[in-house]
Design a protein around this motif. Structure first.
Motif, mmCIF file in Angstrom:
data_model
loop_
_atom_site.group_PDB
_atom_site.id
_atom_site.type_symbol
_atom_site.label_atom_id
_atom_site.label_comp_id
_atom_site.label_asym_id
_atom_site.label_seq_id
_atom_site.Cartn_x
_atom_site.Cartn_y
_atom_site.Cartn_z
ATOM 1 N N CYS A 115 0.808 -1.225 0.000
ATOM 2 C CA CYS A 115 0.000 0.000 0.000
ATOM 3 C C CYS A 115 0.843 1.278 0.000
ATOM 4 O O CYS A 115 1.905 1.343 0.610
ATOM 5 N N ASP A 116 0.307 2.306 -0.684
ATOM 6 C CA ASP A 116 0.910 3.634 -0.616
ATOM 7 C C ASP A 116 0.489 4.321 0.686
ATOM 8 O O ASP A 116 1.215 5.120 1.250
ATOM 9 N N ARG A 117 -0.723 4.026 1.106
ATOM 10 C CA ARG A 117 -1.260 4.632 2.320
ATOM 11 C C ARG A 117 -2.210 3.632 2.972
ATOM 12 O O ARG A 117 -2.825 2.816 2.265
ATOM 13 N N VAL A 118 -2.297 3.736 4.267
ATOM 14 C CA VAL A 118 -3.092 2.768 5.020
ATOM 15 C C VAL A 118 -4.028 3.505 5.970
ATOM 16 O O VAL A 118 -3.638 4.507 6.571
ATOM 17 N N THR A 119 -5.257 3.009 6.067
ATOM 18 C CA THR A 119 -6.197 3.573 7.030
ATOM 19 C C THR A 119 -6.630 2.474 7.993
ATOM 20 O O THR A 119 -7.033 1.388 7.549
ATOM 21 N N LEU A 120 -6.506 2.749 9.277
ATOM 22 C CA LEU A 120 -6.956 1.792 10.287
ATOM 23 C C LEU A 120 -8.394 2.120 10.672
ATOM 24 O O LEU A 120 -8.697 3.282 10.950
ATOM 25 N N VAL A 121 -9.246 1.117 10.662
ATOM 26 C CA VAL A 121 -10.643 1.342 11.052
ATOM 27 C C VAL A 121 -11.021 0.397 12.178
ATOM 28 O O VAL A 121 -10.502 -0.718 12.278
ATOM 29 N N ASN A 122 -11.910 0.874 13.012
ATOM 30 C CA ASN A 122 -12.447 0.030 14.077
ATOM 31 C C ASN A 122 -13.823 0.550 14.462
ATOM 32 O O ASN A 122 -14.034 1.763 14.515
ATOM 33 N N ASP A 123 -14.746 -0.363 14.665
ATOM 34 C CA ASP A 123 -16.109 0.025 15.041
ATOM 35 C C ASP A 123 -16.704 1.056 14.094
ATOM 36 O O ASP A 123 -17.388 1.991 14.528
ATOM 37 N N GLY A 124 -16.400 0.923 12.805
ATOM 38 C CA GLY A 124 -16.998 1.807 11.813
ATOM 39 C C GLY A 124 -16.401 3.191 11.748
ATOM 40 O O GLY A 124 -16.930 4.055 11.051
ATOM 41 N N ARG A 125 -15.305 3.405 12.482
ATOM 42 C CA ARG A 125 -14.673 4.740 12.469
ATOM 43 C C ARG A 125 -13.225 4.644 12.025
ATOM 44 O O ARG A 125 -12.571 3.620 12.269
ATOM 45 N N ILE A 126 -12.739 5.695 11.426
ATOM 46 C CA ILE A 126 -11.331 5.734 11.050
ATOM 47 C C ILE A 126 -10.521 6.125 12.282
ATOM 48 O O ILE A 126 -10.797 7.134 12.933
ATOM 49 N N LEU A 127 -9.529 5.274 12.592
ATOM 50 C CA LEU A 127 -8.668 5.569 13.737
ATOM 51 C C LEU A 127 -7.449 6.381 13.318
ATOM 52 O O LEU A 127 -6.994 7.269 14.029
ATOM 53 N N HIS A 128 -6.909 6.019 12.153
ATOM 54 C CA HIS A 128 -5.623 6.588 11.802
ATOM 55 C C HIS A 128 -5.375 6.355 10.317
ATOM 56 O O HIS A 128 -5.658 5.284 9.796
ATOM 57 N N SER A 129 -4.836 7.350 9.630
ATOM 58 C CA SER A 129 -4.392 7.174 8.244
ATOM 59 C C SER A 129 -2.919 7.501 8.186
ATOM 60 O O SER A 129 -2.476 8.501 8.767
#
Lengths: 273, 321
Positions: free
Chosen positions: B212-226
């Motif tokens: 990946c060029d960029r990664v987004t962490l999600v949990n419980d339907g929300r974005i935690l961190h990109s």
């Protein structure tokens, strides 16, 4: 594959139907070999037709056995084509539903001929029953009647397939009911469409209901053919059956569109493994 | 214009009624804002139930959002269905979604027709893809005779059959053997070079870092961190730890006061876990343990779940289970 798609393409109905037909033929090839069809499926159908014709011979004489052999031979085709009710639900099991819904082609195109194998096997079963058992139970077909007979059987197969297709659209959302629905549909046709009991036996409302099912009209036409009626008398009934079948196809197309829309809204289209 | 754009995207599923007759609901996506520029390979990481697949469903038009908006190449996924569908290729993991009784070639040809690939191009397109994915030798055999890895490759070919500029890959390496997974990573590189935008969901952090060029962490339907994979690596090493066996209590006390050690705990199996606040904290801890004769030890990178927990703790959020 080096340059990504620049502009959306429009799917062509005939091409989709042709390719979906390949799915039906592949299913047919797996469901039956010519041996299992000829020595397994057909004898089972012939036994059923002969069973009812023999009841007619025992309780009603020559007219009754002829009535029952013709009705049940044509019904053999309807029983086969209403398998479309169950096989439409196969897409859920295959996991192809989300992919079909997300494709640009309307959902109905994919389903319209996807189970057409039952039209082929149903037509074959009815023709064998009519030609093989008919003469044994008083239905003596003249050679010149056979082309029209084939046409009427094909119209019955296609019409009842369209009826089953509309039911199949409902069953996709209720897959557990697939066998119940197809059994009830067959029972309805056998009971009120002139297969086992003459149409005029039923009160007018039931006759009106029977007129909404394609087999009713094709069966009237087939009996007229056997009685030596002219084509001018037979064709209007055959056309009425075709028209009713087309109406069921239209209902099926609308119903499949709603299946996709409803699934998108309520989130019931499963995705992934 | 972004290839994929979501604004305050929210999807709530209505659950069945409980014994009291009250209907419940579950929020699968809760205000997701995501922008992915054209040509980017973007990873969506999260545990099961995080909302990754729900997002893919919405972007592929299989699901309607409850509120907010989502667009693909500028076309809204709710109002611009006809424009969006040919632009998106969708692939999910596992071996479902194919017609087992058809050959691989006929499967591809059928999906090509459903996506409006002109008839004159279908044969050439399917042959090219079957070659590309190493399926040419068994192209005319029934798919139900394929191995799971072959089915997965056919899925990828199917996703590309209409040459889409945007690809959604939902857990695409599920069930793949390591060699196939390696091939998959090479393929993603090729797709990037072709200029396609790829959104790939996974819960394998190493896979996300690799492709990946960029990664987004999600949990419980929300974005935690990109973050970029490099930033993610730094984040991971920040939450590294040392695990050792047979550490005497007196030594445990000494380790506890070393700089950068945030927590020391010994479980009932005799394994002592030493959590670190930074990568720099590891060498003094290792040195001390080895000097005192503890040789059964290892440094560990935290799993994705642990990174989540740290991120969530950092933000003072409650972990939904």
């Amino acid at each position: 594959m080096s340059s990504p798609l620049a502009c959306p393409a429009r799917p062509q109905a005939l091409e989709v139907l042709r390719r979906a037909g390949a799915v039906a033929l592949a299913d047919l090839a797996v469901t039956y070999t010519w041996r299992t069809w000829l020595f397994g499926r057909v004898p089972r159908k012939l036994s059923q037709v002969a069973f009812f014709a023999l009841i007619g011979r025992v309780v009603g004489g020559e007219d009754a056995e002829r009535f029952l052999v013709v009705g049940n031979a044509l019904m053999a085709c309807a029983v086969e084509t209403t398998l479309v009710v169950a096989s439409s639900a196969w897409e859920r099991a295959l996991g192809t539903m989300p992919l079909l819904v997300s494709a640009p082609a309307p959902l109905a195109w994919a389903f319209a001929v996807r189970s057409a194998q039952w039209i082929i096997s149903g037509t074959g079963a009815s023709l064998v029953a009519l030609l093989l058992l008919g003469p044994l139970f008083g239905a003596d077909w003249q050679l010149e009647m056979i082309p029209v007979m084939v046409l009427l059987v094909v119209l019955t197969a296609v019409g009842t397939y369209c009826f089953g297709l509309a039911l199949g659209a409902w069953v996709i959302d209720h897959p557990a009911q697939r066998n119940v629905v197809s059994l009830l549909a067959n029972l309805l046709m056998m009971t009120i469409c002139g297969v086992q009991v003459a149409l005029d036996h039923w009160p007018a409302p039931v006759q009106t209901l029977a007129a909404l099912l394609p087999i009713t009209h094709e069966l009237v036409a087939l009996r007229e053919l056997l009685d030596g009626a002219p084509l001018s008398a037979i064709l209007p009934d055959a056309a009425a059956g075709a028209l009713v079948g087309a109406a069921w196809l239209a209902i099926a197309v609308v119903a499949f569109g709603r299946v996709g829309e409803r699934g998108r809204r309520d989130g019931t289209i499963e995705f992934g493994a | 214009m972004n290839a994929i754009q979501t604004r305050a995207l929210r999807r709530v599923f209505t659950a069945g009624r409980d014994k009291r007759g009250k209907s419940g609901s579950r929020t699968a996506l809760d205000g997701v804002d995501l922008s992915i520029p054209p040509g980017e390979v973007h990873g969506l990481l999260g545990p099961n139930g995080a909302g990754k697949t729900t997002l893919c469903k919405i972007l592929s038009t299989v699901l309607v959002p409850t509120s907010g908006s989502a667009s693909v190449m500028g076309h809204d996924v709710v109002t611009g269905l006809a424009a969006v569908r040919p632009l998106v290729g969708c692939v999910f993991g596992g071996d479902r979604g194919l017609y087992g009784r058809l050959s691989g070639r006929k499967n591809l040809a059928y999906w090509a027709a459903l996506y409006g690939v002109p008839r004159r191009l279908i044969d050439g397109r399917t042959t090219t893809l079957l070659d590309r994915f190493g399926l040419a030798g068994r192209a005319d055999e029934r798919v139900e005779t394929y191995s799971r890895g072959m089915k997965q490759r056919l899925h990828l070919a199917r996703g590309l059959v209409h040459n889409p500029p945007v690809l959604l890959l939902d857990e695409p390496t599920t069930g793949m053997d390591p060699v196939s997974a390696m091939d998959f990573r090479r393929l993603i590189g090729e797709l990037r070079n072709e200029g396609r935008t790829v959104l790939v969901t996974t819960h394998d952090m190493a896979e996300a870092e690799a492709v990946c060029d960029r990664v987004t962490l999600v949990n419980d339907g929300r974005i935690l961190h990109s973050a970029s994979p490099q930033e993610l690596s730094a984040l991971v090493s920040r939450y590294g730890r040392v695990e050792a066996r047979n550490v005497p209590d007196t030594l445990t006390q000494r380790v506890r006061i070393l700089p950068g050690v945030t927590r020391v705990a010994t479980d009932t199996d005799g394994v002592t876990r030493i959590e670190l606040a930074s990568a720099d904290a590891a060498p003094p801890v290792l040195r001390l343990l080895i000097e005192r004769g503890v040789t059964d030890l290892a440094t560990c990178r935290p799993g994705l779940e642990e990174v989540y927990l740290h991120l969530i703790a950092d933000r003072g959020m409650e972990v939904g289970r």
